[in-house]
Design an enzyme around this catalytic site. Sequence first.
Site, PDB file in Angstrom:
ATOM      1  N   ASP A   1       0.677  -1.323  -0.157  1.00 54.36           N
ATOM      2  CA  ASP A   1       0.011   0.031   0.105  1.00 54.36           C
ATOM      3  C   ASP A   1       0.748   1.229  -0.011  1.00 54.36           C
ATOM      4  O   ASP A   1       2.016   1.191   0.597  1.00 54.36           O
ATOM      5  CB  ASP A   1      -0.799   0.048   1.164  1.00 54.36           C
ATOM      6  CG  ASP A   1      -2.145   0.953   1.007  1.00 54.36           C
ATOM      7  OD1 ASP A   1      -3.133   0.362   0.684  1.00 54.36           O
ATOM      8  OD2 ASP A   1      -1.797   2.013   1.242  1.00 54.36           O
TER       9      ASP A   1
ATOM     10  N   CYS B   1     -14.588  -0.973  -5.393  1.00 57.64           N
ATOM     11  CA  CYS B   1     -15.952  -0.423  -4.691  1.00 57.64           C
ATOM     12  C   CYS B   1     -16.690   0.667  -5.423  1.00 57.64           C
ATOM     13  O   CYS B   1     -17.049   1.579  -4.911  1.00 57.64           O
ATOM     14  CB  CYS B   1     -15.521  -0.225  -3.448  1.00 57.64           C
ATOM     15  SG  CYS B   1     -14.519   1.063  -2.953  1.00 57.64           S
TER      16      CYS B   1
END
Length: 431
Positions: A274, A372
């Site tokens: 990340d 998403c």
Amino acid sequence: MNLRGCAAQILSRVIGDGQSLTAALDSQLPKLKDHQDRAFAQAICYGVIRHYFALDCLLGHLLDKALKAKDGDIKALLLVGLYQLQYMRVKPHAAVSETVAATKHKPWSKGLVNAVLRRYLRDSETLAAQCATDRQAELNHPRWLIEQIETNWPEQYRHILAANDLPPPMALRVNLRQNSREDYLRMLNQQGMAAQVVAHCPTALILDEAMNVDQLPGFAEGRVSVQDVAAQLAAGLLDAQAGDRVLDICAAPGGKTAAILERQPGLQSLLAVDIDAGRLQRVTDNLHRLQLHAETLAADAANPQDWAAGQLFDRILLDAPCSGFGVIRRHPDIKLLRRESDIAALRALQAQILGACWDLLAPGGTLLYATCSILKQENEQQIAAFLNRHADARELVISADWGQPRPHGRQILTGDRRMDGFYYAKLGKAV
């Protein structure tokens, strides 16, 4: 501390300063020592942001002239008052008096706040009729976002927008390494907690009522995690096998990382990457609670030449940075903070990361692309463009009884079977 005033301070940081609601809450709620006070202030903040465009329209009709930018805290306080009167079961006189009491730091505003809220009580039906003619207020989303979703889903857009304005259910992912779903459900029932089994996801339960995670039996020991059902589907779709080397890109906060490890304990390795080192710490914390292990790395997924060192992976999960329009019900501030111009930049970043990840996939390997989002530009159109650019890529069909098949991948629309809006596409690399 006046709770309405505290809520207004939090809201002014979101509405006026562009801070995320999560960050604003984290900076202010700890000042409230009582759990019920924190819960009340948080409920007001989520409620105002969730219904912001409807409330802002009401306020526009109630004010003779707009407030100055430096008085954003008073605007937020007025929205707090209107939210209580319109949506909460707070007695009107208490809502008005307590909201007015929060003006002590700006005495000039006391009369204004009192007059606006009392006028709303007198003229609520007229005001509602006026706002019903405003599409942005009626559908409670910014106009540009209404148009985007309507263009993408002309038959379903009203259902999607309505679902965005509902609080989400609390879904659990049972750690099948520690207990079966049926055993955990019994544990819940024994403590007076009701939950429903999700037929299309073997790890998922949905609680009848949301609660603090500390109340969940075995949470601290890693028996269960909180994760939306749509996100839980990723581990099964990736289908990592014993001995596989797995790369989880854009991994924070680590729910999918943990789910992959819970499902397949025999991996050769799992690397969670990340770009945000702070958020990456949450991956480590979650894995520690669940008694799992993965290597973590703070790095830019778009530039693997800086960190991959020639490694190839058998399975890659790319949870791509996206607009987040599938999780507005969890993060209603997206409606205020996201801009239409963000979409093109996100599409470009997705394409860049997807291409970079493809170079790290071993021949015969599988890449699972997830967002998403509910926008086709970020999802099926992104995959179509990728397939046109890569002759060594083929789409692997996702056969399922959830979501809907698209020309590429599978789309879950917000609220479908109580899930968040989510998209998955599965790609295989030629040997």
